[in-house]
Motif scaffolding. Structure first.
Motif, mmCIF file in Angstrom:
data_model
loop_
_atom_site.group_PDB
_atom_site.id
_atom_site.type_symbol
_atom_site.label_atom_id
_atom_site.label_comp_id
_atom_site.label_asym_id
_atom_site.label_seq_id
_atom_site.Cartn_x
_atom_site.Cartn_y
_atom_site.Cartn_z
ATOM 1 N N LYS A 318 -29.428 -22.395 68.809
ATOM 2 C CA LYS A 318 -30.690 -21.626 68.500
ATOM 3 C C LYS A 318 -31.575 -21.471 69.321
ATOM 4 O O LYS A 318 -32.575 -20.666 69.568
ATOM 5 C CB LYS A 318 -31.501 -22.848 67.586
ATOM 6 C CG LYS A 318 -30.658 -22.745 66.174
ATOM 7 C CD LYS A 318 -31.556 -23.878 65.450
ATOM 8 C CE LYS A 318 -32.961 -23.702 64.879
ATOM 9 N NZ LYS A 318 -33.521 -24.582 64.049
ATOM 10 N N LEU A 319 -31.489 -22.280 70.898
ATOM 11 C CA LEU A 319 -31.974 -22.072 71.898
ATOM 12 C C LEU A 319 -31.761 -20.665 72.438
ATOM 13 O O LEU A 319 -32.627 -20.013 73.193
ATOM 14 C CB LEU A 319 -31.913 -23.180 72.932
ATOM 15 C CG LEU A 319 -32.658 -24.530 72.495
ATOM 16 C CD1 LEU A 319 -32.303 -25.721 73.285
ATOM 17 C CD2 LEU A 319 -34.213 -24.469 72.234
ATOM 18 N N GLN A 320 -30.545 -20.355 72.403
ATOM 19 C CA GLN A 320 -29.893 -19.173 72.870
ATOM 20 C C GLN A 320 -30.453 -17.938 72.039
ATOM 21 O O GLN A 320 -30.326 -16.775 72.583
ATOM 22 C CB GLN A 320 -28.398 -19.226 73.153
ATOM 23 C CG GLN A 320 -28.143 -20.277 74.113
ATOM 24 C CD GLN A 320 -26.669 -20.653 74.282
ATOM 25 O OE1 GLN A 320 -25.781 -20.118 73.510
ATOM 26 N NE2 GLN A 320 -26.186 -21.315 75.168
ATOM 27 N N CYS A 321 -30.847 -18.272 70.787
ATOM 28 C CA CYS A 321 -30.766 -16.913 70.064
ATOM 29 C C CYS A 321 -31.689 -17.481 69.004
ATOM 30 O O CYS A 321 -31.253 -18.418 68.086
ATOM 31 C CB CYS A 321 -29.437 -16.749 69.229
ATOM 32 S SG CYS A 321 -29.650 -15.323 68.045
ATOM 33 N N PRO A 322 -33.062 -16.971 68.881
ATOM 34 C CA PRO A 322 -34.135 -17.106 67.937
ATOM 35 C C PRO A 322 -33.847 -16.709 66.572
ATOM 36 O O PRO A 322 -34.372 -17.234 65.650
ATOM 37 C CB PRO A 322 -35.311 -16.491 68.522
ATOM 38 C CG PRO A 322 -34.977 -16.364 69.922
ATOM 39 C CD PRO A 322 -33.594 -16.108 70.123
ATOM 40 N N LYS A 323 -32.837 -15.851 66.393
ATOM 41 C CA LYS A 323 -32.541 -15.397 65.302
ATOM 42 C C LYS A 323 -31.756 -16.207 64.131
ATOM 43 O O LYS A 323 -31.717 -16.244 62.946
ATOM 44 C CB LYS A 323 -31.630 -14.141 65.284
ATOM 45 C CG LYS A 323 -32.240 -13.031 65.924
ATOM 46 C CD LYS A 323 -31.248 -11.502 65.885
ATOM 47 C CE LYS A 323 -31.876 -10.464 66.776
ATOM 48 N NZ LYS A 323 -30.706 -9.165 66.718
ATOM 49 N N ILE A 324 -31.369 -17.580 64.802
ATOM 50 C CA ILE A 324 -30.727 -18.496 64.120
ATOM 51 C C ILE A 324 -31.837 -19.317 63.462
ATOM 52 O O ILE A 324 -32.557 -19.907 64.273
ATOM 53 C CB ILE A 324 -29.453 -19.028 64.994
ATOM 54 C CG1 ILE A 324 -28.673 -18.124 65.672
ATOM 55 C CG2 ILE A 324 -28.887 -20.250 63.963
ATOM 56 C CD1 ILE A 324 -27.716 -18.762 66.436
ATOM 57 N N LYS A 325 -31.590 -19.665 61.985
ATOM 58 C CA LYS A 325 -32.500 -20.541 61.154
ATOM 59 C C LYS A 325 -31.480 -21.381 60.598
ATOM 60 O O LYS A 325 -30.514 -21.498 60.258
ATOM 61 C CB LYS A 325 -33.152 -19.816 60.452
ATOM 62 C CG LYS A 325 -34.035 -18.604 60.797
ATOM 63 C CD LYS A 325 -35.286 -18.854 61.881
ATOM 64 C CE LYS A 325 -35.942 -17.623 62.292
ATOM 65 N NZ LYS A 325 -36.762 -18.040 63.715
ATOM 66 N N THR A 326 -32.348 -22.691 60.446
ATOM 67 C CA THR A 326 -31.539 -23.833 59.892
ATOM 68 C C THR A 326 -32.195 -24.266 58.571
ATOM 69 O O THR A 326 -33.509 -24.270 58.512
ATOM 70 C CB THR A 326 -31.699 -25.024 60.882
ATOM 71 O OG1 THR A 326 -30.944 -24.624 62.178
ATOM 72 C CG2 THR A 326 -30.557 -26.331 60.221
ATOM 73 N N VAL A 327 -31.302 -24.670 57.682
ATOM 74 C CA VAL A 327 -31.869 -25.118 56.388
ATOM 75 C C VAL A 327 -31.207 -26.393 56.267
ATOM 76 O O VAL A 327 -30.103 -26.893 56.496
ATOM 77 C CB VAL A 327 -31.255 -24.262 55.208
ATOM 78 C CG1 VAL A 327 -31.152 -24.968 53.850
ATOM 79 C CG2 VAL A 327 -31.605 -23.174 55.172
ATOM 80 N N ASP A 328 -31.980 -27.592 55.845
ATOM 81 C CA ASP A 328 -31.570 -29.009 55.827
ATOM 82 C C ASP A 328 -30.910 -29.528 54.581
ATOM 83 O O ASP A 328 -31.454 -29.148 53.493
ATOM 84 C CB ASP A 328 -32.829 -29.913 55.905
ATOM 85 C CG ASP A 328 -32.490 -31.277 56.169
ATOM 86 O OD1 ASP A 328 -31.285 -31.605 56.293
ATOM 87 O OD2 ASP A 328 -33.598 -32.273 55.814
ATOM 88 N N ILE A 329 -29.820 -29.993 54.673
ATOM 89 C CA ILE A 329 -29.048 -30.245 53.542
ATOM 90 C C ILE A 329 -29.118 -31.718 53.269
ATOM 91 O O ILE A 329 -28.144 -32.385 52.359
ATOM 92 C CB ILE A 329 -27.619 -29.574 53.468
ATOM 93 C CG1 ILE A 329 -26.972 -29.752 54.563
ATOM 94 C CG2 ILE A 329 -27.917 -28.220 52.801
ATOM 95 C CD1 ILE A 329 -26.108 -31.061 54.674
ATOM 96 N N SER A 330 -29.871 -32.755 53.863
ATOM 97 C CA SER A 330 -29.473 -33.970 54.114
ATOM 98 C C SER A 330 -29.925 -34.498 52.675
ATOM 99 O O SER A 330 -29.545 -35.669 52.240
ATOM 100 C CB SER A 330 -30.476 -34.561 55.013
ATOM 101 O OG SER A 330 -31.795 -34.255 54.767
ATOM 102 N N MET A 331 -30.818 -33.748 51.961
ATOM 103 C CA MET A 331 -31.358 -34.307 50.539
ATOM 104 C C MET A 331 -30.095 -34.571 49.583
ATOM 105 O O MET A 331 -29.957 -35.770 48.927
ATOM 106 C CB MET A 331 -32.382 -33.574 49.905
ATOM 107 C CG MET A 331 -32.833 -33.877 48.675
ATOM 108 S SD MET A 331 -33.722 -32.421 47.704
ATOM 109 C CE MET A 331 -35.075 -32.468 48.962
#
Length: 357
Positions: A318-331
């Motif tokens: 993510k630091l190398q590419c701002p286009k990458i987004k994360t969705v949290d699935i811990s729930m």
């Protein structure tokens, strides 16, 4: 507030700091603290595990995310599970959001089905239950002789599409190959959108050339086969020119898949969709492995955004590419742990999920 009965212990291994971060999120949702354990590498690269609290008669959950050093990740989990078993834990459930070696689940020439080997090792180490997410092939569950809960990340990805893509109603769900059509169809039906399929890309992983069908060799040998029993030869496949089945002109293209690792096929699909008139291109995947130069290729491509879950650590990418987004699935992982520990039904977590999803 504690949402579980007593006797619950959650351990995280040491494969990556994000493994402990995911474990903390799950523990906070359950109202418990992480168990005390030391997992480290000795000078000779051997893995050593020291459990620093009693687990006798308790339900133990071992959370492990797959790091870049996948083999060390597997050994850490196996040794930690075995340590819990020899310490008389009542049950040991592995929480492995991404199942390693899941792509090696079919016989290829003179290779082996490695995911079957990993499953056997986990069961032999003492695992009594497995929680995972979006297995590459659902049939991998049959490699285990213990219960396996194969959770789905699609509800979280669908929610992201609805909340973070303002004009998603003008989108079309795209399968980058015919093999991904079922997943794309599932997304399209839930979002009430159209579907498009890219046909004609290289099928190196699924082609007949690598699945052992050409063994034994097709060279005729004198007297080896009776003339009346000669095996007919298949006509070799010829890759057709790339075509897009479905209209993507003036639309948002959302490519869906379970794993994004080598991004060459995704970049090629994005270029094809741009040529066909798509004005925005999103990629939605459960497991963001993103090996080697994948972040750079994504940044330089026609892809507008890549959305993955936190089943695999990818903070560096993510630091190398701002286009990458994360969705949290811990729930959903914490809810699965709570239900298993309390002896509740798991069917709620699979509501509205069909056999083909």
């Amino acid at each position: 507030m504690n949402h579980t009965k007593g006797g619950l212990v959650i351990f995280t291994a040491n494969s990556h700091p994000s493994s402990r971060e995911l474990g903390k999120r799950i523990a906070e949702r359950l109202g418990v603290e992480l168990g005390k354990v030391q997992v480290y590498q000795e000078a000779n690269r051997e893995t050593r595990v020291q459990i620093q609290e009693s687990v006798r008669g308790k339900d133990v959950f071992v959370i492990q995310t797959v790091s870049k050093d996948v083999n060390t990740t597997i050994m850490e989990m196996l040794i930690l599970v075995y340590a819990c078993r020899t310490s008389c834990a009542k049950s040991i459930t592995g929480v492995l959001p991404y199942f390693p070696y899941s792509k090696q689940c079919k016989m290829r020439k003179r290779g082996s089905i490695v995911s079957k080997l990993i499953a056997s090792m986990m069961c032999k180490a003492g695992l009594t239950h497995l929680i995972t997410m979006d297995l590459h092939q659902k049939e991998i569950q049959g490699f285990f002789n213990i219960p396996v809960d194969n959770l789905r990340a699609s509800p979280f990805l669908l929610q992201y599409i609805q909340e973070e893509i303002p004009d998603y109603r003008n989108a079309v769900i795209v399968a980058k190959s015919p093999a991904s059509a079922k997943r794309a169809q599932s997304f399209a039906e839930r979002l009430r959108l159209g579907i498009a399929v890219i046909h004609g890309e290289a099928q190196d992983a699924e082609s007949d050339q690598v699945d052992g069908r050409h063994s034994p060799p097709t060279v005729k040998t004198t007297g080896a086969i009776h003339p009346s029993m000669e095996i007919p030869l298949l006509i070799p496949k010829e890759k057709p020119p790339i075509t897009v089945v479905g209209d993507v002109g003036g639309r948002i293209a959302i490519i869906v898949d379970d794993i994004i690792d080598d991004v060459d096929s995704f970049v090629a699909a994005a270029e094809t969709l741009k040529e066909r008139g798509a004005y925005k291109i999103f990629i939605m995947a459960t497991h963001g492995i993103l090996s080697c130069d994948a972040p750079r290729f994504i940044e330089e491509s026609a892809i507008d955004e890549v959305v993955v879950t936190n089943t695999i650590p990818h903070e560096l990418q993510k630091l190398q590419c701002p286009k990458i987004k994360t969705v949290d699935i811990s729930m959903i992982l914490s809810e699965a742990i709570r239900r298993i520990h309390n002896g509740e039904s798991m069917s709620y977590l699979f509501r509205n999920i069909g056999v083909d999803d």
